[in-house]
Design a protein around this motif. Structure first.
Motif, PDB file in Angstrom:
ATOM      1  N   ALA A 148      36.529  31.194  55.588  1.00 28.36           N
ATOM      2  CA  ALA A 148      35.204  31.749  55.880  1.00 28.36           C
ATOM      3  C   ALA A 148      35.138  33.219  55.464  1.00 28.36           C
ATOM      4  O   ALA A 148      34.139  33.671  54.910  1.00 28.36           O
ATOM      5  CB  ALA A 148      34.876  31.596  57.365  1.00 28.36           C
ATOM      6  N   ALA A 149      36.223  33.963  55.699  1.00 34.00           N
ATOM      7  CA  ALA A 149      36.264  35.375  55.320  1.00 34.00           C
ATOM      8  C   ALA A 149      36.291  35.548  53.803  1.00 34.00           C
ATOM      9  O   ALA A 149      35.829  36.558  53.276  1.00 34.00           O
ATOM     10  CB  ALA A 149      37.480  36.054  55.951  1.00 34.00           C
ATOM     11  N   MET A 150      36.825  34.547  53.080  1.00 33.37           N
ATOM     12  CA  MET A 150      36.878  34.603  51.612  1.00 33.37           C
ATOM     13  C   MET A 150      35.548  34.254  50.961  1.00 33.37           C
ATOM     14  O   MET A 150      35.351  34.556  49.783  1.00 33.37           O
ATOM     15  CB  MET A 150      37.936  33.635  51.079  1.00 33.37           C
ATOM     16  N   ALA A 151      34.650  33.626  51.713  1.00 33.70           N
ATOM     17  CA  ALA A 151      33.368  33.182  51.148  1.00 33.70           C
ATOM     18  C   ALA A 151      32.665  34.339  50.447  1.00 33.70           C
ATOM     19  O   ALA A 151      32.508  35.420  51.010  1.00 33.70           O
ATOM     20  CB  ALA A 151      32.475  32.604  52.242  1.00 33.70           C
ATOM     21  N   GLY A 152      32.302  34.111  49.202  1.00 32.91           N
ATOM     22  CA  GLY A 152      31.619  35.123  48.412  1.00 32.91           C
ATOM     23  C   GLY A 152      32.546  36.105  47.727  1.00 32.91           C
ATOM     24  O   GLY A 152      32.090  36.981  46.997  1.00 32.91           O
ATOM     25  N   HIS A 153      33.861  35.982  47.938  1.00 27.67           N
ATOM     26  CA  HIS A 153      34.835  36.911  47.360  1.00 27.67           C
ATOM     27  C   HIS A 153      35.805  36.239  46.388  1.00 27.67           C
ATOM     28  O   HIS A 153      36.655  36.899  45.811  1.00 27.67           O
ATOM     29  CB  HIS A 153      35.635  37.605  48.457  1.00 27.67           C
ATOM     30  N   VAL A 154      35.696  34.919  46.203  1.00 22.16           N
ATOM     31  CA  VAL A 154      36.633  34.182  45.352  1.00 22.16           C
ATOM     32  C   VAL A 154      36.214  34.298  43.891  1.00 22.16           C
ATOM     33  O   VAL A 154      35.126  33.879  43.509  1.00 22.16           O
ATOM     34  CB  VAL A 154      36.716  32.699  45.774  1.00 22.16           C
ATOM     35  N   LEU A 155      37.095  34.899  43.083  1.00 25.43           N
ATOM     36  CA  LEU A 155      36.855  34.998  41.641  1.00 25.43           C
ATOM     37  C   LEU A 155      37.389  33.769  40.915  1.00 25.43           C
ATOM     38  O   LEU A 155      36.801  33.311  39.938  1.00 25.43           O
ATOM     39  CB  LEU A 155      37.532  36.252  41.083  1.00 25.43           C
ATOM     40  N   ALA A 156      38.509  33.243  41.388  1.00 24.45           N
ATOM     41  CA  ALA A 156      39.124  32.051  40.796  1.00 24.45           C
ATOM     42  C   ALA A 156      40.123  31.484  41.791  1.00 24.45           C
ATOM     43  O   ALA A 156      40.556  32.168  42.710  1.00 24.45           O
ATOM     44  CB  ALA A 156      39.833  32.406  39.495  1.00 24.45           C
ATOM     45  N   LYS A 157      40.463  30.204  41.589  1.00 20.01           N
ATOM     46  CA  LYS A 157      41.507  29.603  42.415  1.00 20.01           C
ATOM     47  C   LYS A 157      42.218  28.530  41.603  1.00 20.01           C
ATOM     48  O   LYS A 157      41.657  27.978  40.663  1.00 20.01           O
ATOM     49  CB  LYS A 157      40.958  29.037  43.718  1.00 20.01           C
ATOM     50  N   ALA A 158      43.454  28.261  41.985  1.00 19.80           N
ATOM     51  CA  ALA A 158      44.255  27.226  41.334  1.00 19.80           C
ATOM     52  C   ALA A 158      45.047  26.498  42.401  1.00 19.80           C
ATOM     53  O   ALA A 158      45.471  27.097  43.384  1.00 19.80           O
ATOM     54  CB  ALA A 158      45.193  27.839  40.304  1.00 19.80           C
ATOM     55  N   SER A 159      45.224  25.203  42.209  1.00 17.06           N
ATOM     56  CA  SER A 159      45.965  24.385  43.169  1.00 17.06           C
ATOM     57  C   SER A 159      46.998  23.539  42.446  1.00 17.06           C
ATOM     58  O   SER A 159      46.818  23.182  41.292  1.00 17.06           O
ATOM     59  CB  SER A 159      45.021  23.450  43.929  1.00 17.06           C
ATOM     60  N   ILE A 160      48.046  23.238  43.183  1.00 19.79           N
ATOM     61  CA  ILE A 160      49.069  22.309  42.700  1.00 19.79           C
ATOM     62  C   ILE A 160      49.465  21.435  43.880  1.00 19.79           C
ATOM     63  O   ILE A 160      49.496  21.897  45.017  1.00 19.79           O
ATOM     64  CB  ILE A 160      50.290  23.055  42.110  1.00 19.79           C
TER      65      ILE A 160
END
Length: 53
Positions: free
Chosen positions: A29-41
């Protein structure tokens, strides 16, 4: 068999607005609006050799 998902986030802030003990949901919730990119494995683990195929 155990499944593990690891996710890393690139944010546009140095620090999230959370403190003390917080949950994963609160961090998201705190990251909402602040994520530029993400990656998962995803990884799998088992001690049973019959499932490791």
């Amino acid at each position: 068999m155990h499944h593990y998902r690891f996710t890393i986030y690139a944010l546009d802030v140095e620090k999230l607005a959370v403190s003390g003990k917080f949950t994963g949901a609160q961090a998201e919730a705190a990251m909402a609006g602040h994520v530029l990119a993400k990656a998962s494995i995803m990884g799998f683990y088992t001690l049973n050799p019959n499932l490791a195929k």
